[in-house]
Motif scaffolding. Structure first.
Motif, PDB file in Angstrom:
ATOM      1  N   THR A   1      -8.385  -2.927   7.075  1.00 42.72           N
ATOM      2  CA  THR A   1      -8.281  -2.856   5.613  1.00 42.72           C
ATOM      3  C   THR A   1      -9.044  -4.002   4.960  1.00 42.72           C
TER       4      THR A   1
ATOM      5  N   HIS B   1      -6.042   0.783   2.313  1.00 38.01           N
ATOM      6  CA  HIS B   1      -4.988   1.178   3.261  1.00 38.01           C
ATOM      7  C   HIS B   1      -4.759   2.695   3.265  1.00 38.01           C
TER       8      HIS B   1
ATOM      9  N   HIS C   1      -8.011  -3.665  -1.551  1.00 38.02           N
ATOM     10  CA  HIS C   1      -7.297  -3.761  -0.275  1.00 38.02           C
ATOM     11  C   HIS C   1      -6.210  -2.682  -0.166  1.00 38.02           C
ATOM     12  N   GLU C   2      -5.351  -2.608  -1.182  1.00 41.71           N
ATOM     13  CA  GLU C   2      -4.242  -1.641  -1.096  1.00 41.71           C
ATOM     14  C   GLU C   2      -4.773  -0.210  -1.089  1.00 41.71           C
TER      15      GLU C   2
ATOM     16  N   TYR D   1      -5.655 -10.311   9.491  1.00 44.17           N
ATOM     17  CA  TYR D   1      -6.435  -9.932   8.309  1.00 44.17           C
ATOM     18  C   TYR D   1      -7.908 -10.336   8.477  1.00 44.17           C
TER      19      TYR D   1
ATOM     20  N   GLU E   1       0.804  -1.227   0.000  1.00 49.09           N
ATOM     21  CA  GLU E   1       0.000   0.000   0.000  1.00 49.09           C
ATOM     22  C   GLU E   1       0.838   1.279   0.000  1.00 49.09           C
TER      23      GLU E   1
ATOM     24  N   GLU F   1      -4.273  -4.239   9.022  1.00 52.65           N
ATOM     25  CA  GLU F   1      -4.712  -5.266   8.071  1.00 52.65           C
ATOM     26  C   GLU F   1      -6.160  -5.709   8.279  1.00 52.65           C
TER      27      GLU F   1
HETATM   28 ZN    ZN Z   1      -2.773  -5.058   3.709  1.00 57.24          ZN
END
Ligand code: ZN
Ligand code: BES
Length: 650
Positions: free
Chosen positions: A368, A346, A342-343, A428, A318, A365
């Protein structure tokens, strides 16, 4: 334990406004003891359950004395020397004193060669004395600089090492175009110190600027402001005006091109994959809009991506304004773009609000992964979002079942010896399912508003699990005291295993896949008659992941003959199939697996594959393949696989 006033104290606000992250001194706050906390009637002033630490905790993975002196800006001036595989030049650091008696600045350095150090006092530069400590294989070296008379800047002349763990230097033969070399960085969690002497900890935020010289035919890009249509002349300048932790510094240099996707979103890649990348990621502007709507404005200017060579060891990273991505996402059908979501997510959870220390990585994480799933739902609907959650839940359950140390299965990880240990599917998926639990209990509308306020409240700060919990307690929970109990929250955050309040994501599509799978396994349907033509990548992943371990060679062959799974192009499905095949001793997979291992350097795939080969009596074969593949892998992947094949760690 103190009584908590309903709002955050004025003192806390003053601290937040005066510094990008709070002062460091005290060790991490311990988990609260639920027995010590009294329950109250709604509306009554309650005793606080969760207490935010008054100062940023000490990061065990830095030498930096950031509670005395803090680096607030880094100005890099570096030549990229491909022949020597080094970066060579200077870094100038701006300093802020938290302790007015401080006489030294302690930085992190790893594999750096220092030529000279100067310090600036009252506008005059003088030579400064310094000392480089012993090299620790993990943390690198303590680099201590004597500060004369409250110097406000130091300038260090240095060069990096060809072995720098955070930099991968690819020869031109190792690139797709084969004509020019390539360099890219990967600094999370603590490899920025292999690129420059810095306070390399997420507890410290700084702005940065950079002047980078490269061979004139190459382009340099960084996690900073830059002109995507700028001239290709070997001299590039960058500015990152928002304060970021050092792990978000990033650089890539190569024969890359840019393609716009919208006015403020675009993608860089080597020519061979540029068009395909722009097509695959065409929905990215919609993702930005979706998150803006849910959680407030994107605060970083442009959002660009770069598709790196296949040795990039992650799915994505990210880096602000410029996510780094693996080419294994280019599946042709947008089925793996949750990694982009996802990125991008972030940019709120992680880059805007950052874990101050790595045991709190779930703040980055888990949040995110939750936002990622909300984006997938907003763009593609609940069916896809629930499939992705169901796959994540299956992975989370596998991780928890296989954990050697149960204490690593709580969101806040204890006993972390290497920061990587804080990045399992617990931080995550576990983090995501914790937030799903809160969403369910408080209702989506209230929870969304709360998260938006949270990102705003802690914007550009580095915080702990307890900062989050105290903020949650003072706001969402105080307003809805009956929605959850402290025991439920504590079980999620501090206790190992999966709490029984976790969602059980049920996908109708997956149920249908499972029914067909059962019928085939029972011998009622031939493999070729399984109706797969409308299956998405996710349905395939569910099908392969849930195949029984004890399949016969005939069964493996039947599936392979019907669907050519050993040669499938989608990297996620191929990986899932290879894992089953290795466990089941299915030989036909070995040849395509070998070429996969030589071609792809993404850790999520290759670490488990090497581990499974070793565990299933294929250790010698794995060693042989690794001997040929190793030089193409990123240094981070080399270290991990060296350990896996030697039998140390995972
Ligand atoms: Zn991540
Ligand atoms: N920040 C991580 C990558 C990372 C983690 C780098 C730990 C270094 C240490 C990144 O955001 C990430 O999580 N990437 C995932 C993709 C995601 C969809 C799960 C990956 O690389 O697979």
């Amino acid at each position: 334990m103190s009584l908590r006033a309903p709002a955050v104290s004025l003192f806390a606000i003053a601290v937040m406004l005066s510094a990008c992250s709070k002062k460091a001194e005290e060790p991490e706050a311990a988990a609260p003891d639920p027995a010590e906390t009294a329950s109250t009637e709604p509306g009554e002033e309650r005793e606080a359950v969760f207490t935010a630490p008054e100062q940023t905790p000490i990061d065990a993975f830095t030498y930096a004395n950031y509670n005395d002196v803090r680096v607030t800006h880094a100005a890099l001036d570096l030549d990229v020397l491909f022949d020597e595989k080094i970066l060579d030049g200077t870094v100038t650091l701006d300093l802020e004193y938290l302790n007015s008696d401080a006489e030294t600045l302690v930085l992190d350095a790893n594999d750096l060669t220092i030529r000279s150090v100067e310090a600036r006092t009252n506008g005059d530069w003088t030579q400064a004395t310094y000392e480089m400590g012993e090299d620790d294989p993990r943390k690198g070296s303590r680099f201590e600089i004597a500060l004369p008379d409250r110097a406000d800047q130091v300038r260090i002349s240095y060069h990096t090492s060809p072995e720098a763990e955070g930099l991968q230097w690819l020869s031109k033969e190792q690139t797709a175009g084969k004509e020019h070399p390539f360099l890219f960085s990967q600094f999370q969690p603590f490899y920025a110190r292999t690129m420059a002497p810095l306070q390399d900890t997420p507890a410290v935020r700084m702005t940065y600027s950079a002047k980078i010289s490269t061979p004139p035919e190459l382009i340099a890009i960084m996690s900073a402001e830059q002109d995507p249509d700028g001239e290709r002349d070997g001299e590039y300048e960058f500015k990152m005006p928002q304060p970021i932790p050092s792990y978000l510094l990033a650089i890539a240099v190569g024969d890359i091109e840019f393609q716009a996707i919208s006015k403020n979103v675009g993608v860089y890649a080597e020519d061979y994959i540029l068009d395909a990348s722009a097509k695959e990621f065409a929905d990215t502007p919609k993702m930005v809009t979706a998150i803006n709507k849910l959680y407030g404005p994107y605060r970083w200017g442009r959002y660009d991506m770069i598709v790196l060579p296949p040795s990039f060891p992650f799915g994505g990273m990210e880096n602000p304004r410029l996510s780094f991505l693996t080419p294994t996402l280019i599946a042709g059908d947008k089925s793996l773009t949750n990694v982009v979501a996802h990125e991008l997510a972030h940019s709120w959870s992680g880059n805007l609000v950052t874990n101050a220390v790595w045991p709190d990585a779930w703040l980055n994480e888990g949040f995110t992964s939750y936002v990622e799933n909300r984006v997938m739902e907003a763009l593609y609907g609940e069916d896809r979002a629930v499939m992705e959650r169901a796959l994540d839940m299956a992975g989370l359950k596998r991780t928890i079942a296989n954990a050697e140390r149960p204490e690593t299965t709580a969101l806040k990880v204890v006993g972390v010896e290497h920061p990587d240990e804080a990045f399992s599917s617990v931080s995550y998926a576990g983090g995501m399912f914790f937030l799903k639990f809160l969403e369910t209990r408080f209702g989506r509308e209230k929870f969304d508003a709360f998260l938006k306020d949270y990102f705003d409240h802690f914007a550009f700060q580095s915080i702990t699990t307890e900062d989050f919990l105290a903020y949650f307690e003072d706001n969402l929970w105080a307003e809805n005291p009956d929605a959850v109990t402290k025991e439920e929250i504590t079980a999620w955050v501090y206790e190992p295993g999966l709490p029984d309040t976790a969602e059980n994501p049920v996908s109708d599509a997956f149920e249908k896949v499972s029914a067909q799978q059962a019928s085939w396994l029972a011998g009622e349907t031939a493999a070729a008659d399984i109706e797969t033509s409308a299956w998405s990548t996710h349905e395939w992943l569910h099908f392969v992941n849930t195949l029984p371990v004890e399949m016969t060679a005939e069964q493996f062959l039947a599936l392979d003959d019907a669907f050519d799974l050993s040669r499938i192009q989608n990297a996620e499905i191929a990986f899932a199939w290879y894992m089953k095949a290795i466990a089941g001793g299915y030989e036909r997979v070995m040849e395509p697996l070998e070429s996969f291992l030589i071609r792809v350097g993404r850790g999520k795939f290759i670490y488990p594959l090497y581990g499974a080969l070793k565990a299933n009596g294929k250790g010698d074969w794995a060693q042989e393949v690794y001997a040929r593949a190793r030089s193409g892998y990123h240094p981070i992947a080399q270290r991990r696989i060296d350990a896996i094949l030697a039998g140390v760690g995972e």
